[in-house]
Design a protein around this motif. Sequence first.
Motif, PDB file in Angstrom:
ATOM      1  N   LYS A   1     -71.023 -30.529  19.242  1.00  0.00           N
ATOM      2  CA  LYS A   1     -72.478 -30.553  19.468  1.00  0.00           C
ATOM      3  C   LYS A   1     -72.987 -31.993  19.645  1.00  0.00           C
ATOM      4  CE  LYS A   1     -73.187 -26.077  19.411  1.00  0.00           C
ATOM      5  NZ  LYS A   1     -73.567 -25.359  20.635  1.00  0.00           N
TER       6      LYS A   1
ATOM      7  N   THR B   1     -78.933 -14.646  14.585  1.00  0.00           N
ATOM      8  CA  THR B   1     -78.145 -14.026  15.663  1.00  0.00           C
ATOM      9  C   THR B   1     -76.840 -13.499  15.041  1.00  0.00           C
ATOM     10  OG1 THR B   1     -76.826 -15.979  16.157  1.00  0.00           O
ATOM     11  CG2 THR B   1     -78.942 -15.802  17.314  1.00  0.00           C
TER      12      THR B   1
ATOM     13  N   VAL C   1     -74.837 -16.111  13.170  1.00  0.00           N
ATOM     14  CA  VAL C   1     -75.319 -16.450  11.830  1.00  0.00           C
ATOM     15  C   VAL C   1     -75.056 -15.294  10.868  1.00  0.00           C
ATOM     16  CG1 VAL C   1     -77.445 -16.817  10.516  1.00  0.00           C
ATOM     17  CG2 VAL C   1     -76.955 -18.208  12.522  1.00  0.00           C
TER      18      VAL C   1
ATOM     19  N   TYR D   1     -67.374 -28.128  15.212  1.00  0.00           N
ATOM     20  CA  TYR D   1     -68.702 -27.742  15.716  1.00  0.00           C
ATOM     21  C   TYR D   1     -69.604 -28.976  15.817  1.00  0.00           C
ATOM     22  CZ  TYR D   1     -72.905 -24.775  16.122  1.00  0.00           C
ATOM     23  OH  TYR D   1     -74.058 -24.166  16.552  1.00  0.00           O
TER      24      TYR D   1
ATOM     25  N   GLY E   1     -72.672 -17.285  27.868  1.00  0.00           N
ATOM     26  CA  GLY E   1     -72.756 -16.669  26.537  1.00  0.00           C
ATOM     27  C   GLY E   1     -74.043 -15.894  26.346  1.00  0.00           C
TER      28      GLY E   1
ATOM     29  N   ALA F   1     -77.438 -27.230  22.253  1.00  0.00           N
ATOM     30  CA  ALA F   1     -76.672 -27.983  21.257  1.00  0.00           C
ATOM     31  C   ALA F   1     -76.969 -27.357  19.899  1.00  0.00           C
ATOM     32  CB  ALA F   1     -77.041 -29.457  21.318  1.00  0.00           C
TER      33      ALA F   1
ATOM     34  N   ASN G   1     -74.803 -22.300  27.026  1.00  0.00           N
ATOM     35  CA  ASN G   1     -75.143 -21.768  25.703  1.00  0.00           C
ATOM     36  C   ASN G   1     -73.941 -21.228  24.932  1.00  0.00           C
ATOM     37  OD1 ASN G   1     -77.005 -20.199  23.686  1.00  0.00           O
ATOM     38  ND2 ASN G   1     -75.666 -18.646  24.603  1.00  0.00           N
TER      39      ASN G   1
ATOM     40  N   THR H   1     -74.462 -12.428  26.536  1.00  0.00           N
ATOM     41  CA  THR H   1     -74.381 -11.013  26.182  1.00  0.00           C
ATOM     42  C   THR H   1     -74.916 -10.773  24.776  1.00  0.00           C
ATOM     43  OG1 THR H   1     -72.082 -11.423  25.502  1.00  0.00           O
ATOM     44  CG2 THR H   1     -72.434 -10.470  27.695  1.00  0.00           C
ATOM     45  N   SER H   2     -75.352 -11.856  24.104  1.00  0.00           N
ATOM     46  CA  SER H   2     -75.733 -11.723  22.697  1.00  0.00           C
ATOM     47  C   SER H   2     -76.644 -12.882  22.317  1.00  0.00           C
ATOM     48  CB  SER H   2     -74.436 -11.768  21.862  1.00  0.00           C
ATOM     49  OG  SER H   2     -74.674 -12.046  20.506  1.00  0.00           O
TER      50      SER H   2
ATOM     51  N   VAL I   1     -80.914 -19.911  13.660  1.00  0.00           N
ATOM     52  CA  VAL I   1     -81.571 -18.858  14.424  1.00  0.00           C
ATOM     53  C   VAL I   1     -80.861 -17.575  14.029  1.00  0.00           C
ATOM     54  CG1 VAL I   1     -82.171 -18.065  16.752  1.00  0.00           C
ATOM     55  CG2 VAL I   1     -81.735 -20.505  16.334  1.00  0.00           C
TER      56      VAL I   1
ATOM     57  N   PHE J   1     -68.729 -12.171  26.297  1.00  0.00           N
ATOM     58  CA  PHE J   1     -67.827 -11.079  25.956  1.00  0.00           C
ATOM     59  C   PHE J   1     -68.624  -9.896  25.424  1.00  0.00           C
ATOM     60  CE2 PHE J   1     -64.620 -14.647  24.869  1.00  0.00           C
ATOM     61  CZ  PHE J   1     -64.269 -14.761  26.191  1.00  0.00           C
TER      62      PHE J   1
ATOM     63  N   ASP K   1     -64.205 -16.577  30.966  1.00  0.00           N
ATOM     64  CA  ASP K   1     -63.916 -17.129  29.632  1.00  0.00           C
ATOM     65  C   ASP K   1     -64.250 -18.614  29.659  1.00  0.00           C
ATOM     66  OD1 ASP K   1     -62.788 -18.206  27.350  1.00  0.00           O
ATOM     67  OD2 ASP K   1     -60.941 -17.027  27.487  1.00  0.00           O
ATOM     68  N   MET K   2     -65.232 -19.007  28.832  1.00  0.00           N
ATOM     69  CA  MET K   2     -65.715 -20.401  28.846  1.00  0.00           C
ATOM     70  C   MET K   2     -64.714 -21.391  28.258  1.00  0.00           C
ATOM     71  SD  MET K   2     -68.553 -20.557  30.425  1.00  0.00           S
ATOM     72  CE  MET K   2     -68.030 -19.212  31.460  1.00  0.00           C
TER      73      MET K   2
ATOM     74  N   GLY L   1     -82.160 -25.328  14.711  1.00  0.00           N
ATOM     75  CA  GLY L   1     -81.663 -25.123  13.351  1.00  0.00           C
ATOM     76  C   GLY L   1     -81.112 -23.714  13.308  1.00  0.00           C
TER      77      GLY L   1
ATOM     78  N   ILE M   1     -78.820 -16.000  21.250  1.00  0.00           N
ATOM     79  CA  ILE M   1     -79.720 -16.963  21.893  1.00  0.00           C
ATOM     80  C   ILE M   1     -79.612 -16.873  23.417  1.00  0.00           C
ATOM     81  CG2 ILE M   1     -80.173 -19.431  22.215  1.00  0.00           C
ATOM     82  CD1 ILE M   1     -79.225 -19.821  19.270  1.00  0.00           C
TER      83      ILE M   1
HETATM   84  P1  NAD Z   1     -73.679 -15.359  19.404  1.00  0.00           P
HETATM   85  O1  NAD Z   1     -72.345 -15.208  18.747  1.00  0.00           O
HETATM   86  O2  NAD Z   1     -74.739 -14.342  19.141  1.00  0.00           O
HETATM   87  O3  NAD Z   1     -73.497 -15.451  20.983  1.00  0.00           O
HETATM   88  C1  NAD Z   1     -72.497 -16.240  21.542  1.00  0.00           C
HETATM   89  C2  NAD Z   1     -72.319 -15.842  22.987  1.00  0.00           C
HETATM   90  O4  NAD Z   1     -71.253 -16.621  23.541  1.00  0.00           O
HETATM   91  C3  NAD Z   1     -71.914 -14.372  23.156  1.00  0.00           C
HETATM   92  O5  NAD Z   1     -72.498 -13.864  24.336  1.00  0.00           O
HETATM   93  C4  NAD Z   1     -70.400 -14.469  23.318  1.00  0.00           C
HETATM   94  O6  NAD Z   1     -69.823 -13.373  24.017  1.00  0.00           O
HETATM   95  C5  NAD Z   1     -70.302 -15.741  24.105  1.00  0.00           C
HETATM   96  N1  NAD Z   1     -68.981 -16.349  24.047  1.00  0.00           N
HETATM   97  C6  NAD Z   1     -68.251 -16.707  22.973  1.00  0.00           C
HETATM   98  N2  NAD Z   1     -67.075 -17.200  23.365  1.00  0.00           N
HETATM   99  C7  NAD Z   1     -67.065 -17.165  24.720  1.00  0.00           C
HETATM  100  C8  NAD Z   1     -66.120 -17.531  25.715  1.00  0.00           C
HETATM  101  N3  NAD Z   1     -64.925 -18.048  25.387  1.00  0.00           N
HETATM  102  N4  NAD Z   1     -66.448 -17.336  27.006  1.00  0.00           N
HETATM  103  C9  NAD Z   1     -67.638 -16.792  27.351  1.00  0.00           C
HETATM  104  N5  NAD Z   1     -68.575 -16.427  26.451  1.00  0.00           N
HETATM  105  C10 NAD Z   1     -68.274 -16.616  25.155  1.00  0.00           C
HETATM  106  O7  NAD Z   1     -74.161 -16.816  19.030  1.00  0.00           O
HETATM  107  P2  NAD Z   1     -75.603 -17.523  19.081  1.00  0.00           P
HETATM  108  O8  NAD Z   1     -76.022 -17.729  17.677  1.00  0.00           O
HETATM  109  O9  NAD Z   1     -76.499 -16.839  20.017  1.00  0.00           O
HETATM  110  O10 NAD Z   1     -75.185 -18.951  19.646  1.00  0.00           O
HETATM  111  C11 NAD Z   1     -75.419 -19.337  20.969  1.00  0.00           C
HETATM  112  C12 NAD Z   1     -75.386 -20.861  21.048  1.00  0.00           C
HETATM  113  O11 NAD Z   1     -76.420 -21.402  20.230  1.00  0.00           O
HETATM  114  C13 NAD Z   1     -74.078 -21.476  20.575  1.00  0.00           C
HETATM  115  O12 NAD Z   1     -73.750 -22.594  21.398  1.00  0.00           O
HETATM  116  C14 NAD Z   1     -74.420 -21.940  19.170  1.00  0.00           C
HETATM  117  O13 NAD Z   1     -73.616 -23.025  18.767  1.00  0.00           O
HETATM  118  C15 NAD Z   1     -75.868 -22.374  19.365  1.00  0.00           C
HETATM  119  N6  NAD Z   1     -76.642 -22.433  18.131  1.00  0.00           N
HETATM  120  C16 NAD Z   1     -76.822 -21.314  17.359  1.00  0.00           C
HETATM  121  C17 NAD Z   1     -77.571 -21.425  16.204  1.00  0.00           C
HETATM  122  C18 NAD Z   1     -77.838 -20.252  15.319  1.00  0.00           C
HETATM  123  O14 NAD Z   1     -78.361 -20.451  14.219  1.00  0.00           O
HETATM  124  N7  NAD Z   1     -77.554 -19.041  15.734  1.00  0.00           N
HETATM  125  C19 NAD Z   1     -78.105 -22.655  15.816  1.00  0.00           C
HETATM  126  C20 NAD Z   1     -77.888 -23.767  16.623  1.00  0.00           C
HETATM  127  C21 NAD Z   1     -77.153 -23.634  17.786  1.00  0.00           C
END
Ligand code: NAD
Length: 255
Positions: A154, A185, A188, A150, A6, A136, A85, A8-9, A183, A31, A58-59, A181, A11
């Motif tokens: 987690k 992105t 969010v 979720y 994950g 997580a 991630n 491409t975007s 972040v 993706f 695809d995860m 907490g 975290i």
């Molecule tokens: P995001 O939507 O910006 O990125 C998610 C990434 O996962 C993308 O690259 C997307 O293409 C990829 N993805 C989604 N479904 C997929 C699949 N089936 N196969 C392969 N790749 C897939 O989200 P984010 O905010 O960067 O979140 C990343 C991680 O951090 C997640 O596990 C999320 O639960 C966790 N997290 C995020 C936050 C937050 O506040 N943003 C807080 C706590 C935890």
Amino acid sequence: MALVTGSTSGIGLGIARAFAAAGSAVVLNGFGRPEDIAETQAIIVSEFGVKVRYSPADMSKAAPIAEMVAMALDTFGRIDVLVNNAGIQHVAPLEQFPIEKWDAILAINLSSAFHTTRAALPSMRKNKFGRIINIASAHGLVASPFKAAYVAAKHGIVGLTKVTALETAEANITCNAICPGYVYTPLVEAQIDGQAKSHGIPREQVIRDVLLAQQPNKRFATVEELGALSVFLASDAGASITGTAIPVDGGWTAH
Ligand code: NAD
């Protein structure tokens, strides 16, 4: 070499960039539009001068995950760091929680880490080195309403982290969970829009009174902070840190 699911975007991309900045080759996954992914790859190569590969796996599916790990091992001969991630979110009351969303969240946010870890461990054991980092969430430690899948996934990944750490403790492999907490992105951003519409309140109010209501420092954590922590956990200084769930949540879970 660091494989970040994950990435491409958000975290994942921040963590991949931090490993590249530290001189590590990276395998990206996730993706997105092919031209955007190619651009992301090219930027990392030109900024940091490291090798970058991409897997579209695809995860939510075991077979493509196995292929991704095999590609990484074929290309680089080893996986030093595995960052689990990839994740998605869906918010709904339990009684109305769509079954297909439950299944997808459990598959992507939890089972994918089992599949990657299972596939990567034999080579880490052979190399006598490995760092597994599971992204997580504060929701791996505490719950919020309307996030049944979720929060369950987690909490599950925090448990998987502990088991992985115990089984690998003597093999110079560590496994830790990072529990952010909020972040800022795209994940969010989607929630800000959704909550603003459903509550009929402005974005700023959603950020302050809804999203950051539980986050005492009232600021989003950054992808750079999570990247730096991941690089630290993968460094020699992190060798004795294993089986932990580290909050990066501005004090949320201190409540
Ligand atoms: P995001 O939507 O910006 O990125 C998610 C990434 O996962 C993308 O690259 C997307 O293409 C990829 N993805 C989604 N479904 C997929 C699949 N089936 N196969 C392969 N790749 C897939 O989200 P984010 O905010 O960067 O979140 C990343 C991680 O951090 C997640 O596990 C999320 O639960 C966790 N997290 C995020 C936050 C937050 O506040 N943003 C807080 C706590 C935890």
